[in-house]
Design a protein around this motif. Structure first.
Motif, PDB file in Angstrom:
ATOM      1  N   THR A   1      21.753   4.248  -4.370  1.00 38.86           N
ATOM      2  CA  THR A   1      21.083   3.893  -3.302  1.00 38.86           C
ATOM      3  C   THR A   1      20.791   4.885  -2.472  1.00 38.86           C
ATOM      4  N   VAL A   2      21.568   5.854  -1.987  1.00 37.49           N
ATOM      5  CA  VAL A   2      21.288   6.915  -1.333  1.00 37.49           C
ATOM      6  C   VAL A   2      20.453   7.661  -2.180  1.00 37.49           C
ATOM      7  N   LEU A   3      20.245   8.196  -3.367  1.00 32.27           N
ATOM      8  CA  LEU A   3      19.443   8.904  -4.130  1.00 32.27           C
ATOM      9  C   LEU A   3      18.106   8.034  -4.292  1.00 32.27           C
ATOM     10  N   ARG A   4      18.087   6.802  -4.213  1.00 35.60           N
ATOM     11  CA  ARG A   4      16.937   6.249  -4.466  1.00 35.60           C
ATOM     12  C   ARG A   4      16.034   6.163  -3.009  1.00 35.60           C
ATOM     13  N   ASN A   5      16.942   6.070  -1.990  1.00 39.76           N
ATOM     14  CA  ASN A   5      16.343   6.247  -0.648  1.00 39.76           C
ATOM     15  C   ASN A   5      15.664   7.550  -0.527  1.00 39.76           C
ATOM     16  N   ILE A   6      16.297   8.397  -0.988  1.00 40.01           N
ATOM     17  CA  ILE A   6      15.665   9.876  -0.731  1.00 40.01           C
ATOM     18  C   ILE A   6      14.469   9.922  -1.443  1.00 40.01           C
ATOM     19  N   HIS A   7      14.629   9.639  -2.947  1.00 39.82           N
ATOM     20  CA  HIS A   7      13.313   9.696  -3.558  1.00 39.82           C
ATOM     21  C   HIS A   7      12.319   8.536  -2.960  1.00 39.82           C
ATOM     22  N   MET A   8      12.499   7.627  -2.488  1.00 41.27           N
ATOM     23  CA  MET A   8      11.584   6.579  -1.899  1.00 41.27           C
ATOM     24  C   MET A   8      11.116   7.045  -0.796  1.00 41.27           C
ATOM     25  N   ASN A   9      11.944   7.964   0.295  1.00 43.35           N
ATOM     26  CA  ASN A   9      11.323   8.395   1.489  1.00 43.35           C
ATOM     27  C   ASN A   9      10.249   9.441   1.029  1.00 43.35           C
ATOM     28  N   GLU A  10      10.457  10.227  -0.173  1.00 41.82           N
ATOM     29  CA  GLU A  10       9.661  11.173  -0.509  1.00 41.82           C
ATOM     30  C   GLU A  10       8.218  10.657  -0.899  1.00 41.82           C
ATOM     31  N   ILE A  11       8.320   9.440  -1.763  1.00 49.26           N
ATOM     32  CA  ILE A  11       7.226   8.664  -2.137  1.00 49.26           C
ATOM     33  C   ILE A  11       6.160   8.179  -0.953  1.00 49.26           C
ATOM     34  N   PHE A  12       7.076   7.683  -0.017  1.00 49.21           N
ATOM     35  CA  PHE A  12       6.493   6.986   1.316  1.00 49.21           C
ATOM     36  C   PHE A  12       5.798   8.058   2.050  1.00 49.21           C
ATOM     37  N   GLU A  13       6.432   9.311   2.050  1.00 47.05           N
ATOM     38  CA  GLU A  13       5.759  10.318   2.757  1.00 47.05           C
ATOM     39  C   GLU A  13       4.424  10.824   2.282  1.00 47.05           C
ATOM     40  N   SER A  14       4.520  10.609   1.029  1.00 47.76           N
ATOM     41  CA  SER A  14       3.462  11.053   0.147  1.00 47.76           C
ATOM     42  C   SER A  14       2.435  10.173   0.069  1.00 47.76           C
ATOM     43  N   ILE A  15       2.605   8.853   0.176  1.00 47.31           N
ATOM     44  CA  ILE A  15       1.576   7.864   0.476  1.00 47.31           C
ATOM     45  C   ILE A  15       0.993   7.963   1.836  1.00 47.31           C
ATOM     46  N   ASP A  16       1.797   8.446   2.737  1.00 47.28           N
ATOM     47  CA  ASP A  16       1.158   8.340   4.095  1.00 47.28           C
ATOM     48  C   ASP A  16       0.085   9.383   4.276  1.00 47.28           C
ATOM     49  N   ARG A  17       0.157  10.550   3.210  1.00 47.09           N
ATOM     50  CA  ARG A  17      -0.948  11.422   3.375  1.00 47.09           C
ATOM     51  C   ARG A  17      -2.205  10.949   2.687  1.00 47.09           C
ATOM     52  N   LEU A  18      -2.044   9.703   2.029  1.00 49.06           N
ATOM     53  CA  LEU A  18      -3.247   9.139   1.312  1.00 49.06           C
ATOM     54  C   LEU A  18      -4.290   8.608   2.157  1.00 49.06           C
ATOM     55  N   PRO A  19      -5.556   8.436   1.698  1.00 49.80           N
ATOM     56  CA  PRO A  19      -6.465   7.689   2.792  1.00 49.80           C
ATOM     57  C   PRO A  19      -5.963   6.180   2.979  1.00 49.80           C
ATOM     58  N   GLU A  20      -6.712   5.569   3.919  1.00 48.84           N
ATOM     59  CA  GLU A  20      -6.238   4.391   4.420  1.00 48.84           C
ATOM     60  C   GLU A  20      -6.405   3.302   3.321  1.00 48.84           C
ATOM     61  N   THR A  21      -7.542   3.313   2.537  1.00 49.82           N
ATOM     62  CA  THR A  21      -7.943   2.350   1.728  1.00 49.82           C
ATOM     63  C   THR A  21      -6.870   2.372   0.276  1.00 49.82           C
ATOM     64  N   TYR A  22      -6.683   3.705   0.033  1.00 50.92           N
ATOM     65  CA  TYR A  22      -5.525   3.991  -1.012  1.00 50.92           C
ATOM     66  C   TYR A  22      -4.280   3.256  -0.669  1.00 50.92           C
ATOM     67  N   ARG A  23      -3.691   3.540   0.498  1.00 48.52           N
ATOM     68  CA  ARG A  23      -2.581   2.777   1.085  1.00 48.52           C
ATOM     69  C   ARG A  23      -2.474   1.400   0.988  1.00 48.52           C
ATOM     70  N   MET A  24      -3.672   0.996   1.412  1.00 48.05           N
ATOM     71  CA  MET A  24      -3.689  -0.551   1.757  1.00 48.05           C
ATOM     72  C   MET A  24      -3.515  -1.128  -0.067  1.00 48.05           C
ATOM     73  N   ILE A  25      -4.534  -0.395  -0.660  1.00 45.91           N
ATOM     74  CA  ILE A  25      -4.462  -1.132  -2.061  1.00 45.91           C
ATOM     75  C   ILE A  25      -2.771  -0.830  -2.691  1.00 45.91           C
ATOM     76  N   LEU A  26      -2.464   0.100  -2.625  1.00 49.95           N
ATOM     77  CA  LEU A  26      -0.908   0.433  -3.368  1.00 49.95           C
ATOM     78  C   LEU A  26       0.057  -0.391  -2.731  1.00 49.95           C
ATOM     79  N   HIS A  27      -0.342  -0.769  -1.236  1.00 52.59           N
ATOM     80  CA  HIS A  27       0.839  -1.875  -0.772  1.00 52.59           C
ATOM     81  C   HIS A  27       0.612  -3.160  -1.235  1.00 52.59           C
ATOM     82  N   LEU A  28      -0.772  -3.539  -1.373  1.00 50.12           N
ATOM     83  CA  LEU A  28      -1.147  -4.807  -1.688  1.00 50.12           C
ATOM     84  C   LEU A  28      -0.745  -5.329  -3.091  1.00 50.12           C
ATOM     85  N   ARG A  29      -0.926  -4.078  -4.105  1.00 48.51           N
ATOM     86  CA  ARG A  29      -0.838  -4.401  -5.409  1.00 48.51           C
ATOM     87  C   ARG A  29       0.773  -4.393  -5.679  1.00 48.51           C
TER      88      ARG A  29
END
Length: 183
Positions: free
Chosen positions: A113-141
């Motif tokens: 769980t800890v390793l997954r959380n570290i990896h997930m935080n990195e992914i979400f930080e990367s998603i945060d840098r994407l344009p709004e439309t991309y973030r919305m599409i990835l979230h909905l899908r």
């Protein structure tokens, strides 16, 4: 009981059906709005707006799409209105500990769980840098598990444009993640 059956009961005046339909969607809508605003206080207010608008328009729900698609479209429009009013350009994508634990599952080892959380935080930080439309599409899908067609309906676009944007969003996310790994 299906959403459509609950809607029929609500329109007939059943107060219990209102509560049941609200409980089905409140957490998912809250998470969706929170990811878009990164503000607990604003999310609570916008969540109330979503359910008020849905309640006021429930008699206009025709069932051409699922209720879930319909209420997420209302949510999307409420978030768009929120940003139009405030003219904000940047938003953060965060995920609280409860959501992370929900992703991990209750039977997973603590270390995993800890390793997954570290990896997930990195992914979400990367998603945060994407344009709004991309973030919305990835979230909905991939978070809400909407189909391409449902995502297109929610976002007011064609299925082909969503499919294309999803591909570009995934490539952009892949590039973000590769940049982080190489740094």
């Amino acid at each position: 009981m299906t959403d459509e059956e609950l809607i029929h009961k609500i329109l007939s005046g059943d107060q219990h059906a209102i509560h049941e339909l609200h409980e089905r969607y409140v957490d998912r809508i809250f998470n969706y709005i929170y990811i878009q605003t990164n503000s607990y206080h604003d999310t609570e207010e916008l969540l109330q707006d979503v359910f008020l608008k849905a309640a006021n328009r429930l008699d206009r729900f025709k069932g051409h799409a699922s209720f879930k698609t319909w209420i997420f479209k209302i949510s999307r429009n409420v978030v768009i209105d929120y940003y139009r009013k405030r003219k904000k350009e940047q938003r953060s994508l965060t995920m609280d500990q409860d959501t992370m634990e929900g992703i991990a599952g209750e039977y997973e080892a603590a270390e995993t769980t800890v390793l997954r959380n570290i990896h997930m935080n990195e992914i979400f930080e990367s998603i945060d840098r994407l344009p709004e439309t991309y973030r919305m599409i990835l979230h909905l899908r991939f978070v809400e598990d909407f189909s391409i067609t449902e995502t297109a309906e929610i976002m007011g676009k064609t299925a082909l444009s969503i499919k294309s944007a999803q591909r570009r969003a995934r490539l952009a996310l892949h590039e973000q993640l590769n940049l982080e790994v190489s740094n």
